[in-house]
Design a protein around this motif. Sequence first.
Motif, mmCIF file in Angstrom:
data_model
loop_
_atom_site.group_PDB
_atom_site.id
_atom_site.type_symbol
_atom_site.label_atom_id
_atom_site.label_comp_id
_atom_site.label_asym_id
_atom_site.label_seq_id
_atom_site.Cartn_x
_atom_site.Cartn_y
_atom_site.Cartn_z
ATOM 1 N N SER A 125 -3.071 0.792 -6.891
ATOM 2 C CA SER A 125 -3.955 1.024 -8.102
ATOM 3 C C SER A 125 -4.402 2.248 -7.860
ATOM 4 N N ARG A 126 -4.576 3.800 -6.717
ATOM 5 C CA ARG A 126 -5.205 4.602 -7.045
ATOM 6 C C ARG A 126 -3.814 5.707 -6.338
ATOM 7 N N PHE A 127 -2.952 5.800 -5.453
ATOM 8 C CA PHE A 127 -2.415 6.101 -5.727
ATOM 9 C C PHE A 127 -1.872 7.793 -6.846
ATOM 10 N N ASP A 128 -1.985 7.049 -8.035
ATOM 11 C CA ASP A 128 -1.701 8.136 -9.137
ATOM 12 C C ASP A 128 -3.018 8.970 -9.062
ATOM 13 N N ALA A 129 -4.296 8.249 -8.972
ATOM 14 C CA ALA A 129 -4.880 9.238 -8.792
ATOM 15 C C ALA A 129 -5.191 10.504 -7.458
ATOM 16 N N MET A 135 0.925 -1.094 0.282
ATOM 17 C CA MET A 135 -0.072 0.023 -0.134
ATOM 18 C C MET A 135 0.615 1.338 -0.164
ATOM 19 N N ALA A 136 0.414 1.760 -0.757
ATOM 20 C CA ALA A 136 1.311 3.373 -0.745
ATOM 21 C C ALA A 136 -0.014 4.580 0.118
ATOM 22 N N ARG A 137 1.410 5.714 0.557
ATOM 23 C CA ARG A 137 0.787 6.560 1.685
ATOM 24 C C ARG A 137 0.785 8.163 0.700
ATOM 25 N N VAL A 138 0.159 8.924 1.000
ATOM 26 C CA VAL A 138 -0.026 10.167 0.861
ATOM 27 C C VAL A 138 -0.430 11.681 1.846
ATOM 28 N N ARG A 139 0.077 12.405 1.763
ATOM 29 C CA ARG A 139 -0.741 13.600 2.748
ATOM 30 C C ARG A 139 -0.858 14.544 2.304
ATOM 31 N N TYR A 140 -2.147 15.109 2.745
ATOM 32 C CA TYR A 140 -2.863 15.819 2.409
ATOM 33 C C TYR A 140 -2.738 16.783 2.600
ATOM 34 N N ILE A 141 -2.559 18.169 1.485
ATOM 35 C CA ILE A 141 -1.943 19.275 2.028
ATOM 36 C C ILE A 141 -2.975 20.530 1.780
ATOM 37 N N GLY A 142 -4.705 19.898 1.388
ATOM 38 C CA GLY A 142 -5.715 20.977 1.045
ATOM 39 C C GLY A 142 -5.818 21.851 1.944
ATOM 40 N N PRO A 143 -6.189 22.874 1.207
ATOM 41 C CA PRO A 143 -6.543 24.278 2.678
ATOM 42 C C PRO A 143 -7.859 23.606 3.589
ATOM 43 N N GLU A 144 -8.424 22.681 3.815
ATOM 44 C CA GLU A 144 -9.559 22.381 4.996
ATOM 45 C C GLU A 144 -9.798 21.154 4.455
ATOM 46 N N PRO A 145 -10.468 20.405 5.721
ATOM 47 C CA PRO A 145 -10.883 18.499 5.751
ATOM 48 C C PRO A 145 -11.942 18.127 5.043
ATOM 49 N N VAL A 146 -11.473 17.151 4.571
ATOM 50 C CA VAL A 146 -12.051 16.502 3.367
ATOM 51 C C VAL A 146 -12.333 15.200 3.585
ATOM 52 N N ILE A 147 -13.947 15.070 2.780
ATOM 53 C CA ILE A 147 -13.987 13.141 3.448
ATOM 54 C C ILE A 147 -13.518 12.460 2.361
ATOM 55 N N VAL A 148 -13.052 11.343 2.285
ATOM 56 C CA VAL A 148 -12.386 10.420 1.883
ATOM 57 C C VAL A 148 -13.345 9.301 1.487
#
Length: 74
Positions: free
Chosen positions: A34-38, A1-14
């Motif tokens: 398989s979803r890392f690129d998205a 599994m891959a890992r990503v960091r959220y850096i957007g302006p406000e919390p989001v529902i994923v």
Amino acid sequence: MARVRYIGPEPVIVPELGQGRVVGLDEVVTVPDSRFDAYVCQPQKWEPVEEPKDEQPPAAAPVKETAAKPLKEG
């Protein structure tokens, strides 16, 4: 599994991370390889932390060929 960091302006529902899963600013989450690129194709919202592993199936054993003796005609 891959890992990503959220850096957007406000919390989001994923939704794909679980029903009602809220991801907050600077939070690191695990995503399917398989979803890392998205995620990382949105550099204003996500940054890569750990890229997917290049998991390749084990190489198949080479087929052994036997040296055949020519047939004698006669």
